[in-house]
Design an enzyme around this catalytic site. Structure first.
Site, PDB file in Angstrom:
ATOM      1  N   ASN A 280       0.834  -1.207   0.000  1.00  0.00           N
ATOM      2  CA  ASN A 280       0.000   0.000   0.000  1.00  0.00           C
ATOM      3  C   ASN A 280       0.868   1.256   0.000  1.00  0.00           C
ATOM      4  OD1 ASN A 280      -2.016   2.078   1.484  1.00  0.00           O
ATOM      5  ND2 ASN A 280      -3.160   0.465   0.448  1.00  0.00           N
TER       6      ASN A 280
ATOM      7  N   GLY B 294      -2.112   1.977   4.665  1.00  0.00           N
ATOM      8  CA  GLY B 294      -0.820   2.563   4.365  1.00  0.00           C
ATOM      9  C   GLY B 294      -0.924   3.915   3.691  1.00  0.00           C
TER      10      GLY B 294
ATOM     11  N   ARG C  12      -1.143   4.797   0.594  1.00  0.00           N
ATOM     12  CA  ARG C  12      -2.202   4.925  -0.413  1.00  0.00           C
ATOM     13  C   ARG C  12      -3.559   5.093   0.267  1.00  0.00           C
ATOM     14  NH1 ARG C  12      -6.038   2.421  -3.838  1.00  0.00           N
ATOM     15  NH2 ARG C  12      -5.825   3.099  -6.012  1.00  0.00           N
ATOM     16  N   CYS C  13      -3.814   4.299   1.296  1.00  0.00           N
ATOM     17  CA  CYS C  13      -5.096   4.396   2.002  1.00  0.00           C
ATOM     18  C   CYS C  13      -5.327   5.789   2.575  1.00  0.00           C
ATOM     19  CB  CYS C  13      -5.148   3.381   3.140  1.00  0.00           C
ATOM     20  SG  CYS C  13      -5.362   1.670   2.621  1.00  0.00           S
ATOM     21  N   MET C  14      -4.261   6.444   3.010  1.00  0.00           N
ATOM     22  CA  MET C  14      -4.404   7.733   3.687  1.00  0.00           C
ATOM     23  C   MET C  14      -4.536   8.906   2.726  1.00  0.00           C
ATOM     24  SD  MET C  14      -1.898   7.445   7.024  1.00  0.00           S
ATOM     25  CE  MET C  14      -0.387   7.136   6.099  1.00  0.00           C
TER      26      MET C  14
END
Length: 403
Positions: free
Chosen positions: A342, A385, A387-389
């Site tokens: 991620n 991670g 990307r998620c944030m």
């Protein structure tokens, strides 16, 4: 119409991104509430904030405009005071606040200025804050905290010139979408200039941004997971394909195993360069366990090509798959758990990753990828991670390269 969203890839140079700085919602997490609130651990807020600030500093140092959802939502209400009462009504309704507490909660939340109000809506409100003491065994909250607002990738998705305003899988998380919905419909920067390809009130099916990968100007890859259904993908695709300004003609839908390891596509698979992807070995070791569909204007059909063949066809070149954790089963399992796949791309071949995933980082660097790292002892506790944030709002278009 002036374009306010421009995301036609996962790797084009990142210019504008939306995030949420961790707030008091982190301190309202308890071990007993983790399952209910879909969070995996109890982070230490002060360290989580420092880690997040270091993350956003790296992006700014690389020329990225960093926007915060809590600030944009508050600015929207500042710009349009007539929206405030309606927004409070909507929040109270969607927060499922009990009737006996509604008047007291409304008085409390209405007493705050817009910025503090938005932050408090995200943080949650304990009964004790309103002078309500029902004893130690009673449920502590009038309005639950929203710790997953940290993961701005999921509530909506930037696709081309527009967005999907997602209908999320859980009631717990679906309330998160009211903040970006307010912003994109009413903030002076975005109002009436951002087409919607999915609506948050389409209640029949669910879709989440962690499952949506923007491969290029013609093709999307979307995971069919516990949280994103094939019917939702088809509904989204129909509106996307019918937009006269949209360049998209195909969606590759990966029907993934419905397990914790495959919660979202981006927990096991991410694009990092023109010809490079990072993936958990499971996505290939379990290849016989899931189907691949192609969604187009002609309908939906199952395809028999391998994922690597489809990626190579769409990219127009042979692709390289870098295995998260390499060939070490223990390393792969540990680093996937800590979001080794991620990562978020700042430009083709340059990514931000959690420093703890050192096996994967070493493999990326050996493959010629530039990796910037951030500490994550607390941020990683939510199982999301870099990307998620982040939700990119503007990426430069990719330049064609000779093959």
């Amino acid at each position: 119409m002036e374009k306010k969203i421009n995301v036609f890839s996962e790797i084009g140079t990142l210019k504008t991104v939306l995030v949420h700085r961790p707030g008091d919602e982190i301190e309202n997490l308890t071990p007993e509430l983790l399952e209910r609130l879909l969070f995996d651990d109890v982070p230490f807020k002060d360290v989580a904030v420092k880690e997040h600030d270091a993350f956003t500093k790296i992006m700014r140092d690389n020329g990225v405009e960093v926007l915060y959802i809590e600030k944009l939502a508050a600015e929207t209400l500042d710009q349009h005071p007539d929206l405030r009462e309606k927004f409070i009504d909507q929040f109270i309704s969607e927060a499922n606040i009990e009737d006996k507490y509604k008047e007291k909660y409304r008085d409390f939340i209405s007493s705050l200025d817009n910025y503090r109000m938005i932050k408090k809506m995200i943080a949650g409100t304990k009964k004790l804050e309103l002078g309500i003491d029902e004893g130690y065994k009673a449920y502590p909250f009038i309005a639950d905290p929203l710790p997953n607002v940290l993961f701005q990738r999921d509530p909506f998705s930037s696709v081309g010139f527009g967005i999907t305003m997602n209908r999320m899988w859980s009631v717990t998380r679906n309330r998160e979408t009211i903040f970006p919905d307010l912003v994109f419909k009413h903030h002076n920067r975005f109002a009436n200039q951002v087409p919607y390809y999915y609506e948050r009130d389409w209640k029949e099916e669910t879709i989440e941004g962690g499952d949506i990968l923007v491969l290029n100007k013609e093709t999307l890859i979307i995971g069919v997971t516990q949280r994103t259904t094939l019917k939702a993908i088809e509904k989204f695709s129909e509106r996307l394909f019918n937009d006269p300004e949209s360049s998209y003609s195909k969606v590759i839908a990966l029907d993934l195993p419905k397990s914790r390891a495959f919660m979202h596509l981006d927990t096991v698979f991410t694009n990092i360069d023109y010809d490079k992807f990072i993936a958990h070995p499971l996505i290939f070791d379990c290849i016989d366990e899931f189907k691949i569909y192609e969604v187009s204007k002609q309908g939906t059909k199952e395809v028999k090509k391998t994922l690597i063949e489809l990626l190579s066809d769409a990219a127009g070149r042979e692709v390289q798959i870098i295995r998260c954790g390499g060939n070490d089963v223990v390393g792969a399992s540990r680093e996937q758990w800590n979001d080794g796949t991620n990562v978020v791309a700042l430009r083709p071949g340059k990514v931000i990753a959690y420093e703890r995933n050192w096996i994967t980082i070493d493999l990326l660097r050996k493959a010629g990828v530039e990796v910037l790292t951030i500490a994550s002892s607390e941020l990683s506790r939510g199982r999301g991670g870099p990307r998620c944030m982040t939700m990119p709002l503007w990426r430069e278009d990719l330049q064609e390269i000779k093959r």
